[in-house]
Design a protein around this motif. Sequence first.
Motif, PDB file in Angstrom:
ATOM      1  N   GLN A   1       0.957  -1.002  -0.038  1.00 57.99           N
ATOM      2  CA  GLN A   1      -0.205   0.135   0.173  1.00 57.99           C
ATOM      3  C   GLN A   1       0.626   1.285   0.008  1.00 57.99           C
ATOM      4  O   GLN A   1       0.400   2.221  -0.756  1.00 57.99           O
ATOM      5  CB  GLN A   1      -1.045   0.036   1.217  1.00 57.99           C
ATOM      6  CG  GLN A   1      -1.798   1.318   1.178  1.00 57.99           C
ATOM      7  CD  GLN A   1      -2.687   1.201   2.641  1.00 57.99           C
ATOM      8  OE1 GLN A   1      -2.255   1.001   3.550  1.00 57.99           O
ATOM      9  NE2 GLN A   1      -3.664   2.183   2.301  1.00 57.99           N
ATOM     10  N   PRO A   2       1.956   1.597   0.726  1.00 60.90           N
ATOM     11  CA  PRO A   2       2.720   2.795   0.870  1.00 60.90           C
ATOM     12  C   PRO A   2       3.188   3.100  -0.663  1.00 60.90           C
ATOM     13  O   PRO A   2       3.612   4.133  -0.677  1.00 60.90           O
ATOM     14  CB  PRO A   2       3.726   2.391   1.685  1.00 60.90           C
ATOM     15  CG  PRO A   2       3.201   1.375   2.685  1.00 60.90           C
ATOM     16  CD  PRO A   2       2.547   0.350   1.838  1.00 60.90           C
ATOM     17  N   ARG A   3       3.302   1.918  -1.541  1.00 64.99           N
ATOM     18  CA  ARG A   3       3.762   2.286  -2.795  1.00 64.99           C
ATOM     19  C   ARG A   3       2.856   2.680  -3.995  1.00 64.99           C
ATOM     20  O   ARG A   3       3.019   2.870  -5.298  1.00 64.99           O
ATOM     21  CB  ARG A   3       4.721   1.270  -3.346  1.00 64.99           C
ATOM     22  CG  ARG A   3       5.960   0.572  -2.546  1.00 64.99           C
ATOM     23  CD  ARG A   3       6.715  -0.156  -3.241  1.00 64.99           C
ATOM     24  NE  ARG A   3       7.388   0.277  -4.309  1.00 64.99           N
ATOM     25  CZ  ARG A   3       7.953  -0.509  -5.173  1.00 64.99           C
ATOM     26  NH1 ARG A   3       8.203  -1.740  -4.673  1.00 64.99           N
ATOM     27  NH2 ARG A   3       8.466  -0.159  -6.154  1.00 64.99           N
ATOM     28  N   TYR A   4       1.545   2.646  -3.557  1.00 66.45           N
ATOM     29  CA  TYR A   4       0.430   3.023  -4.469  1.00 66.45           C
ATOM     30  C   TYR A   4       0.715   4.430  -5.172  1.00 66.45           C
ATOM     31  O   TYR A   4       0.214   4.474  -6.354  1.00 66.45           O
ATOM     32  CB  TYR A   4      -0.930   3.179  -3.696  1.00 66.45           C
ATOM     33  CG  TYR A   4      -1.535   1.613  -3.527  1.00 66.45           C
ATOM     34  CD1 TYR A   4      -1.197   0.275  -4.134  1.00 66.45           C
ATOM     35  CD2 TYR A   4      -2.499   1.560  -2.641  1.00 66.45           C
ATOM     36  CE1 TYR A   4      -1.405  -0.951  -3.509  1.00 66.45           C
ATOM     37  CE2 TYR A   4      -3.153   0.196  -2.137  1.00 66.45           C
ATOM     38  CZ  TYR A   4      -2.177  -0.923  -2.541  1.00 66.45           C
ATOM     39  OH  TYR A   4      -2.826  -2.087  -2.111  1.00 66.45           O
ATOM     40  N   PRO A   5       1.053   5.469  -4.443  1.00 64.97           N
ATOM     41  CA  PRO A   5       1.404   6.618  -5.141  1.00 64.97           C
ATOM     42  C   PRO A   5       2.357   6.591  -6.091  1.00 64.97           C
ATOM     43  O   PRO A   5       2.445   7.666  -6.967  1.00 64.97           O
ATOM     44  CB  PRO A   5       1.767   7.604  -4.090  1.00 64.97           C
ATOM     45  CG  PRO A   5       1.254   7.147  -2.652  1.00 64.97           C
ATOM     46  CD  PRO A   5       1.395   5.527  -3.100  1.00 64.97           C
ATOM     47  N   GLU A   6       3.147   5.575  -6.350  1.00 60.81           N
ATOM     48  CA  GLU A   6       4.253   5.571  -7.320  1.00 60.81           C
ATOM     49  C   GLU A   6       3.390   5.080  -8.822  1.00 60.81           C
ATOM     50  O   GLU A   6       3.776   5.273  -9.966  1.00 60.81           O
ATOM     51  CB  GLU A   6       5.119   4.597  -7.093  1.00 60.81           C
ATOM     52  CG  GLU A   6       6.091   4.748  -5.906  1.00 60.81           C
ATOM     53  CD  GLU A   6       6.784   3.333  -5.438  1.00 60.81           C
ATOM     54  OE1 GLU A   6       7.120   2.678  -6.534  1.00 60.81           O
ATOM     55  OE2 GLU A   6       7.146   3.381  -4.286  1.00 60.81           O
ATOM     56  N   ILE A   7       2.002   4.674  -8.947  1.00 61.34           N
ATOM     57  CA  ILE A   7       1.563   4.303 -10.146  1.00 61.34           C
ATOM     58  C   ILE A   7       1.177   5.408 -10.713  1.00 61.34           C
ATOM     59  O   ILE A   7       0.557   6.435 -10.389  1.00 61.34           O
ATOM     60  CB  ILE A   7      -0.045   3.542  -9.556  1.00 61.34           C
ATOM     61  CG1 ILE A   7       0.316   2.099  -8.846  1.00 61.34           C
ATOM     62  CG2 ILE A   7      -0.637   2.999 -11.022  1.00 61.34           C
ATOM     63  CD1 ILE A   7      -0.642   1.480  -8.290  1.00 61.34           C
ATOM     64  N   SER A   8       1.708   5.444 -12.202  1.00 66.91           N
ATOM     65  CA  SER A   8       1.517   6.676 -12.719  1.00 66.91           C
ATOM     66  C   SER A   8       0.787   6.099 -14.142  1.00 66.91           C
ATOM     67  O   SER A   8       0.584   7.478 -14.880  1.00 66.91           O
ATOM     68  CB  SER A   8       3.075   6.969 -13.413  1.00 66.91           C
ATOM     69  OG  SER A   8       3.711   6.112 -14.166  1.00 66.91           O
ATOM     70  N   VAL A   9       0.335   5.190 -14.497  1.00 64.35           N
ATOM     71  CA  VAL A   9      -0.450   4.956 -15.706  1.00 64.35           C
ATOM     72  C   VAL A   9      -1.787   5.208 -15.330  1.00 64.35           C
ATOM     73  O   VAL A   9      -2.431   5.300 -14.151  1.00 64.35           O
ATOM     74  CB  VAL A   9      -0.504   3.326 -16.092  1.00 64.35           C
ATOM     75  CG1 VAL A   9       1.009   2.875 -16.376  1.00 64.35           C
ATOM     76  CG2 VAL A   9      -1.044   2.535 -14.873  1.00 64.35           C
ATOM     77  N   PRO A  10      -2.538   5.444 -16.526  1.00 61.29           N
ATOM     78  CA  PRO A  10      -3.997   5.660 -16.288  1.00 61.29           C
ATOM     79  C   PRO A  10      -4.920   4.717 -15.515  1.00 61.29           C
ATOM     80  O   PRO A  10      -4.637   3.309 -15.956  1.00 61.29           O
ATOM     81  CB  PRO A  10      -4.705   6.034 -17.865  1.00 61.29           C
ATOM     82  CG  PRO A  10      -3.590   6.219 -18.603  1.00 61.29           C
ATOM     83  CD  PRO A  10      -2.357   5.529 -17.720  1.00 61.29           C
ATOM     84  N   THR A  11      -5.661   4.847 -14.528  1.00 58.29           N
ATOM     85  CA  THR A  11      -6.384   4.063 -13.718  1.00 58.29           C
ATOM     86  C   THR A  11      -7.779   4.297 -13.567  1.00 58.29           C
ATOM     87  O   THR A  11      -8.208   5.446 -13.282  1.00 58.29           O
ATOM     88  CB  THR A  11      -5.372   4.025 -12.234  1.00 58.29           C
ATOM     89  OG1 THR A  11      -4.240   3.796 -12.445  1.00 58.29           O
ATOM     90  CG2 THR A  11      -6.200   2.975 -11.444  1.00 58.29           C
ATOM     91  N   GLU A  12      -8.513   3.025 -13.579  1.00 59.20           N
ATOM     92  CA  GLU A  12     -10.085   3.393 -13.287  1.00 59.20           C
ATOM     93  C   GLU A  12     -10.126   2.303 -12.476  1.00 59.20           C
ATOM     94  O   GLU A  12      -9.854   1.159 -12.260  1.00 59.20           O
ATOM     95  CB  GLU A  12     -10.915   3.367 -14.532  1.00 59.20           C
ATOM     96  CG  GLU A  12     -10.698   4.510 -15.542  1.00 59.20           C
ATOM     97  CD  GLU A  12     -11.957   4.905 -16.169  1.00 59.20           C
ATOM     98  OE1 GLU A  12     -13.184   4.469 -15.713  1.00 59.20           O
ATOM     99  OE2 GLU A  12     -11.808   5.804 -16.996  1.00 59.20           O
ATOM    100  N   ILE A  13     -10.795   2.512 -11.367  1.00 58.36           N
ATOM    101  CA  ILE A  13     -11.494   1.506 -10.374  1.00 58.36           C
ATOM    102  C   ILE A  13     -13.168   1.443 -10.658  1.00 58.36           C
ATOM    103  O   ILE A  13     -13.973   2.533 -10.634  1.00 58.36           O
ATOM    104  CB  ILE A  13     -11.176   1.912  -8.872  1.00 58.36           C
ATOM    105  CG1 ILE A  13      -9.873   2.289  -8.860  1.00 58.36           C
ATOM    106  CG2 ILE A  13     -11.783   1.119  -7.948  1.00 58.36           C
ATOM    107  CD1 ILE A  13      -9.341   3.088  -7.640  1.00 58.36           C
ATOM    108  N   VAL A  14     -13.647   0.276 -10.537  1.00 57.71           N
ATOM    109  CA  VAL A  14     -15.048  -0.039 -10.840  1.00 57.71           C
ATOM    110  C   VAL A  14     -15.498  -0.765  -9.763  1.00 57.71           C
ATOM    111  O   VAL A  14     -14.776  -1.877  -9.309  1.00 57.71           O
ATOM    112  CB  VAL A  14     -15.282  -1.028 -12.185  1.00 57.71           C
ATOM    113  CG1 VAL A  14     -16.785  -0.984 -12.126  1.00 57.71           C
ATOM    114  CG2 VAL A  14     -14.733  -0.332 -13.301  1.00 57.71           C
TER     115      VAL A  14
END
Length: 276
Positions: free
Chosen positions: A205-218
């Motif tokens: 979880q602490p690394r989630y801010p590293e995600i830089s690609v377009p993201t959608e949550i359904v």
Amino acid sequence: MDVDGVAVHAVVIGEGPDVVLIHGSSGNTRDMTFALAPLLAKSFRVIVFDRPGLGYSQSFSAEGETIVEQAEILQKAAAMLGADKPIVAGQSYGGSVSLAWAVTRPDNISALVLIAPAAVPWETPLDSFNRITSTAWGNALVLPLITAYVPDWYVNKALDTVFAPQTAPEGYAEHFGPPLTLRRSSMHANAKQRANLLNEVAELQPRYPEISVPTEIVHGTADTTVGLGWHSERLIEQIPGAELIELEGMGHMPQVVAAPEVAAAIERVAERADLR
């Protein structure tokens, strides 16, 4: 296919930008091929994997494959199929694996779609069934009885519980193939993975801010298996630029009962990633 000596099973259909679909707990490729994969195949090349130890993919860890290990072997399998930077979409536990893929293999992903993902460390203890069947003695004593004597009506009832407040669509149980899930080896592999998941999510979880690609949550508003408020509404604050789509009245299985909405999210991230 053989990936570093491990057998990994994939279903590949359609043409277009590459999309990898990753199923949830106790699942297999058939969960994604019932509704979502055929819909996506009209405009994408869809790669659906059995996660390690489930379906027809081989288990490779006596302790249970971590979400990072699963992301690594599935990413390598995707690359073997020519998908070097696919869109990655995962449901529930598969969402956890997809998050691990995005965090640990950022050069091998174009966009991310999370479907009712288990994403934020939770406070409820592991259920007694998975706690018992994840152990060696549970595998030796309990699982043989379950795999030998569970009746079909119980399986159908369990499916409706997972789909609640919806019910499993007509033909889903036959397509899904409960005997494939109820094999002793698959149930033990699944239980071990479930038993380890909380600690793995807490570490990731602490690394989630590293995600830089377009993201959608359904996520369905009526999901009582992986709660919208606890997981996705918190997750959306941790991934830069992520979008949350709430499906009113939907439970835990949008990839089956709301496949067009999930496909639309995948189409949107494809456009955001300049894949169209």
